[in-house]
Design a protein around this motif. Structure first.
Motif, PDB file in Angstrom:
ATOM      1  N   LEU A  57       0.828  -1.191   0.000  1.00  0.00           N
ATOM      2  CA  LEU A  57       0.000   0.000   0.000  1.00  0.00           C
ATOM      3  C   LEU A  57       0.872   1.255   0.000  1.00  0.00           C
ATOM      4  CD1 LEU A  57      -2.612  -1.127   2.689  1.00  0.00           C
ATOM      5  CD2 LEU A  57      -2.962  -1.066   0.206  1.00  0.00           C
ATOM      6  N   LEU A  58       0.320   2.345  -0.483  1.00  0.00           N
ATOM      7  CA  LEU A  58       1.029   3.617  -0.524  1.00  0.00           C
ATOM      8  C   LEU A  58       0.855   4.335   0.811  1.00  0.00           C
ATOM      9  CD1 LEU A  58      -0.130   4.714  -4.079  1.00  0.00           C
ATOM     10  CD2 LEU A  58       2.066   3.686  -3.456  1.00  0.00           C
ATOM     11  N   PRO A  59       1.935   4.611   1.541  1.00  0.00           N
ATOM     12  CA  PRO A  59       1.816   5.158   2.899  1.00  0.00           C
ATOM     13  C   PRO A  59       1.065   6.477   2.967  1.00  0.00           C
ATOM     14  CG  PRO A  59       4.047   4.393   2.474  1.00  0.00           C
ATOM     15  CD  PRO A  59       3.330   4.345   1.167  1.00  0.00           C
ATOM     16  N   TRP A 369     -22.092   3.979  -1.863  1.00  0.00           N
ATOM     17  CA  TRP A 369     -22.575   4.914  -0.843  1.00  0.00           C
ATOM     18  C   TRP A 369     -21.867   4.747   0.510  1.00  0.00           C
ATOM     19  CZ3 TRP A 369     -25.158   3.623   3.729  1.00  0.00           C
ATOM     20  CH2 TRP A 369     -25.621   2.310   3.834  1.00  0.00           C
ATOM     21  N   TYR A 370     -21.217   3.627   0.745  1.00  0.00           N
ATOM     22  CA  TYR A 370     -20.365   3.524   1.932  1.00  0.00           C
ATOM     23  C   TYR A 370     -19.012   2.895   1.638  1.00  0.00           C
ATOM     24  CZ  TYR A 370     -21.720  -1.430   2.512  1.00  0.00           C
ATOM     25  OH  TYR A 370     -21.931  -2.783   2.343  1.00  0.00           O
ATOM     26  N   MET A 371     -18.880   2.179   0.526  1.00  0.00           N
ATOM     27  CA  MET A 371     -17.595   1.582   0.163  1.00  0.00           C
ATOM     28  C   MET A 371     -16.670   2.581  -0.531  1.00  0.00           C
ATOM     29  SD  MET A 371     -18.936  -2.045  -1.403  1.00  0.00           S
ATOM     30  CE  MET A 371     -19.839  -3.243  -0.396  1.00  0.00           C
ATOM     31  N   GLY A 372     -17.218   3.688  -1.039  1.00  0.00           N
ATOM     32  CA  GLY A 372     -16.404   4.633  -1.775  1.00  0.00           C
ATOM     33  C   GLY A 372     -15.762   3.967  -2.977  1.00  0.00           C
ATOM     34  N   ALA A 373     -14.507   4.318  -3.237  1.00  0.00           N
ATOM     35  CA  ALA A 373     -13.809   3.794  -4.416  1.00  0.00           C
ATOM     36  C   ALA A 373     -13.377   2.338  -4.250  1.00  0.00           C
ATOM     37  CB  ALA A 373     -12.591   4.657  -4.733  1.00  0.00           C
ATOM     38  N   MET A 374     -13.586   1.731  -3.084  1.00  0.00           N
ATOM     39  CA  MET A 374     -13.349   0.298  -2.939  1.00  0.00           C
ATOM     40  C   MET A 374     -14.416  -0.525  -3.643  1.00  0.00           C
ATOM     41  SD  MET A 374     -12.063  -0.342   0.999  1.00  0.00           S
ATOM     42  CE  MET A 374     -11.731  -2.103   0.723  1.00  0.00           C
ATOM     43  N   ALA A 375     -15.540   0.090  -3.992  1.00  0.00           N
ATOM     44  CA  ALA A 375     -16.672  -0.650  -4.540  1.00  0.00           C
ATOM     45  C   ALA A 375     -16.350  -1.217  -5.914  1.00  0.00           C
ATOM     46  CB  ALA A 375     -17.888   0.252  -4.618  1.00  0.00           C
ATOM     47  N   THR A 376     -16.515  -2.508  -6.054  1.00  0.00           N
ATOM     48  CA  THR A 376     -16.467  -3.199  -7.341  1.00  0.00           C
ATOM     49  C   THR A 376     -17.584  -4.243  -7.306  1.00  0.00           C
ATOM     50  OG1 THR A 376     -15.114  -5.150  -6.845  1.00  0.00           O
ATOM     51  CG2 THR A 376     -13.939  -3.067  -7.149  1.00  0.00           C
ATOM     52  N   LEU A 427      -8.417   4.089   1.050  1.00  0.00           N
ATOM     53  CA  LEU A 427      -7.774   2.775   0.994  1.00  0.00           C
ATOM     54  C   LEU A 427      -7.660   2.311  -0.457  1.00  0.00           C
ATOM     55  CD1 LEU A 427      -6.479   0.359   2.288  1.00  0.00           C
ATOM     56  CD2 LEU A 427      -8.755  -0.604   2.710  1.00  0.00           C
ATOM     57  N   ALA A 428      -8.693   2.550  -1.252  1.00  0.00           N
ATOM     58  CA  ALA A 428      -8.610   2.191  -2.668  1.00  0.00           C
ATOM     59  C   ALA A 428      -7.469   2.933  -3.346  1.00  0.00           C
ATOM     60  CB  ALA A 428      -9.928   2.501  -3.369  1.00  0.00           C
ATOM     61  N   ARG A 429      -7.312   4.201  -2.997  1.00  0.00           N
ATOM     62  CA  ARG A 429      -6.232   5.011  -3.581  1.00  0.00           C
ATOM     63  C   ARG A 429      -4.863   4.519  -3.128  1.00  0.00           C
ATOM     64  NH1 ARG A 429      -3.312   7.318  -6.391  1.00  0.00           N
ATOM     65  NH2 ARG A 429      -3.111   9.520  -6.831  1.00  0.00           N
ATOM     66  N   VAL A 551     -17.559   8.388  -6.067  1.00  0.00           N
ATOM     67  CA  VAL A 551     -16.621   8.187  -7.165  1.00  0.00           C
ATOM     68  C   VAL A 551     -16.043   6.780  -7.097  1.00  0.00           C
ATOM     69  CG1 VAL A 551     -15.983  10.617  -7.321  1.00  0.00           C
ATOM     70  CG2 VAL A 551     -14.666   9.092  -5.833  1.00  0.00           C
ATOM     71  N   GLY A 552     -15.513   6.338  -8.214  1.00  0.00           N
ATOM     72  CA  GLY A 552     -14.731   5.120  -8.253  1.00  0.00           C
ATOM     73  C   GLY A 552     -13.257   5.449  -8.093  1.00  0.00           C
ATOM     74  N   ARG A 553     -12.416   4.546  -8.514  1.00  0.00           N
ATOM     75  CA  ARG A 553     -10.964   4.706  -8.355  1.00  0.00           C
ATOM     76  C   ARG A 553     -10.375   5.680  -9.370  1.00  0.00           C
ATOM     77  NH1 ARG A 553      -6.304   5.292  -8.153  1.00  0.00           N
ATOM     78  NH2 ARG A 553      -4.700   3.980  -7.196  1.00  0.00           N
ATOM     79  N   GLY A 554     -11.183   6.070 -10.392  1.00  0.00           N
ATOM     80  CA  GLY A 554     -10.711   7.041 -11.367  1.00  0.00           C
ATOM     81  C   GLY A 554     -10.330   6.396 -12.683  1.00  0.00           C
TER      82      GLY A 554
END
Length: 591
Positions: A57-59, A369-376, A427-429, A551-554
């Motif tokens: 992960l990116l610190p 709506w609660y997972m943010g960009a972790m959602a897949t 966390l997704a980022r 948003v998603g991960r971009g």
């Protein structure tokens, strides 16, 4: 106390262990019990604390998860979203972040006249700790679901069997065809909840459930309801002859060593438990004063603290172990509580008829709506009314626990789910996306309510036959957020979409006639090819737009190259060409 979901799409395919029966899904019974030891040598990870780098992960982004969470200790927008929280995040077998913020116990009461919290004296307030125990509220539904799937494995339950075949009185009031699967996926037709606490005896509470008529025909609509898991509890206790708290202990917490997970925590635990609400009429169904160490949910409290929909208390580490167990396919160390095929069904979308309400057996899927960009489409999780959430992403093998006491001192202070969304997106980022070529790729960012553009310098394509080739990676909130390839022949006064084709290894090419992509691409790089209009001055741009919500991960673009007749018109690897790219909202990212 049902949550609200947003629109989503796609489905997860079944694993090889699932059986298709008449359009419905079921699993065959297995001989092994839920706590059988793992006999194979290929053990999956167990958890230990470690660095972000060890977790892959990116610190910086992982740290931002904490700093963003701390902002919600202040006005959000008017009152704090929670008095405190415990945050845990990791990947693989490494817990890379485990941090408490704020207070576990801050208020002794709520003053409704001034809409303020009445604080304990400073010396009596209790800060959050890593092992603070929380009332999980509806995350309890996951434990009930796991117990139910264990009974499916043993053959004590059948997924498509009517609930009334186990509980004949349940079949009253038009519920005779409601199935076990419909309870697990909230498609039974039950309304969200009823005040069981108004009935004076346990038997009368059960009778209220049996007499409740569906508001929708079973199987025709999704409606999140606590009554589904209360009904499932009654089924489980009937077929096993054991109470739900015993089933929890024997099937999950004892084999996994979850020592701080249980119903009805003893009084000795109280100093280590996060307080919840000053529960009084009229905002609460029961007049109880400060709820601290007892279940917050009124119906669960009236059922003696043991209920299928609420009542489990736990800490962040125990939830992480449970999450790791499921990501491992049902095993942790030498213990197995579920078969891999069973876990696959928990992470399989059964609600394909109800887009936006994707749901496995017990688990919610693909909920921005609660997972943010972790959602897949493969991301599974659940929330709890008290301010809790668990999110598991098999795609990146990452997990997130956010435990907050957001009804402390009163439920009306909390608004939306912004802290959960921010944590999921951070966390997704933190999971890096490696460039397809070289050391950097253009990245759209993950901001909401924004338009980002990446514009190439004008090209001479008048000879015809020009093509753009590049690598593309995208993950957006489906439908509402999109990435579009556009062209202009009048120096940017007007723009037209450019159709393109994407391809990835092992799959047939996919046409995009509207020149756009949205949703989930599998979080892998795709090759893109697009025929370009003939013009003496053709300007190309990527335009990425997001709405105000999630948003998603971009999106990433890499290796852009325009050619015509064997001549290279543009290549982003050439410094002179790259210097002429105009990026508004995009950045060159090495992630």
């Amino acid at each position: 106390m049902a949550g609200q979901a947003t629109n989503g799409w796609t489905r997860r395919q079944l694993g090889t262990g699932a059986l298709a029966l008449g359009g419905a899904l079921a699993i065959a019974p297995f001989a092994a019990g839920p706590a059988a030891a793992v006999s194979d040598k290929g053990r999956r990870p167990t958890l230990r604390h470690g660095s972000a780098e060890r977790a892959g992960l990116l610190p910086g982004h992982l740290r931002r998860l904490v700093t963003d969470a701390e902002t919600f200790l202040g006005p959000s927008p008017q009152h704090p979203w929670y008095a405190g929280a415990v945050l845990l995040a990791g990947r693989g077998g490494t817990v890379a972040l485990h941090e408490p913020i704020g207070m576990a116990v801050r208020y002794r009461a709520y003053d409704e006249k001034t809409d303020t919290g009445v604080e304990f004296p400073a010396g009596q307030q209790i800060p959050m700790a890593e092992d603070t125990v929380f009332d999980l509220a509806s995350i309890s539904k996951l434990f009930t679901s796991i117990i139910a799937v264990q009974q499916l494995e043993r053959g004590a339950l059948e997924l498509e069997a009517p609930v009334a075949s186990y509980l004949p009185d349940f079949g009253r009031a038009g519920k005779q065809h409601v199935t076990i699967r419909q309870l697990l996926t909230h498609t039974s037709g039950f309304r969200a909840w009823i005040p069981l606490y108004s009935a004076p005896t346990y038997e009368e509470k059960v009778r209220l459930v049996y007499d409740e008529a569906p508001v929708n025909d079973p199987g025709t609509a999704y409606l999140y309801s606590d009554l589904n898991m209360i009904s499932l509890q009654l089924v489980l206790e009937k077929v096993t002859g054991r109470t739900l708290d015993v089933l929890l202990r024997d099937g999950i917490t004892r084999p996994l060593g979850l020592d701080r997970t249980r119903y009805n925590p003893p009084a000795s635990w109280r100093p280590g438990i996060a307080a919840t609400e000053d529960a009084r009429l009229p905002w609460s169904g029961l007049d109880r004063g400060l709820v601290w160490g007892e279940v917050h949910d009124e119906n669960a409290f009236s059922l003696g603290g043991v209920a299928g929909h609420a009542g489990v208390f736990s800490c962040a580490w125990d939830l992480a172990v449970l999450g790791r167990t499921l990501l491992n396919g049902g095993s942790y160390g030498r213990v197995r509580i579920l078969r891999p095929e069973s876990v696959e069904l928990m992470f399989t979308d059964f609600n394909t008829d109800f887009p936006g309400d994707e749901h496995g057996l017990g688990f919610e899927l693909y909920q921005h709506w609660y997972m943010g960009a972790m959602a897949t489409p493969r991301t599974a999780g659940h929330t709890g009314f008290t301010g809790t959430s668990l999110v598991l992403d098999p795609t990146t093998d990452s997990f997130l626990v956010v435990l907050g006491n957001s009804v402390h001192p009163v439920r009306s202070w909390r608004s939306g789910s912004a802290p959960r969304v921010a944590a999921g997106t951070n966390l997704a980022r933190a999971v890096p996306v490696r460039p397809a070529h070289g050391r950097t790729a253009w990245f759209s960012g993950t901001a909401s309510s924004t338009t980002a553009t990446l514009t190439l310098p004008a090209l001479d394509t008048s000879a015809g036959g020009a093509r753009l080739r590049c690598s593309l990676w995208w993950d957006t909130e489906p439908g509402s957020d999109a990435l579009v390839l556009e062209a202009s022949t009048d120096d940017g006064t007007s723009w037209q979409p450019v159709p393109f084709t994407t391809s990835r290894r092992g799959e047939a090419p996919r046409e995009h006639p509207a020149g756009s992509v949205t949703g989930w691409s599998g979080r892998v790089w795709h090759r893109l090819s697009a025929g370009l209009p003939a013009a003496r001055g053709l300007t190309l741009r990527w335009r990425y737009t997001t709405d105000r919500l999630y948003v998603g991960r971009g999106a990433y673009v890499d290796g852009m190259r325009a050619e015509a007749g064997g001549d290279v018109l543009f290549h982003d690897a050439r410094p002179a060409d790259a210097a002429r790219v105009e990026a508004v909202g995009w950045s060159a990212s090495a992630d």
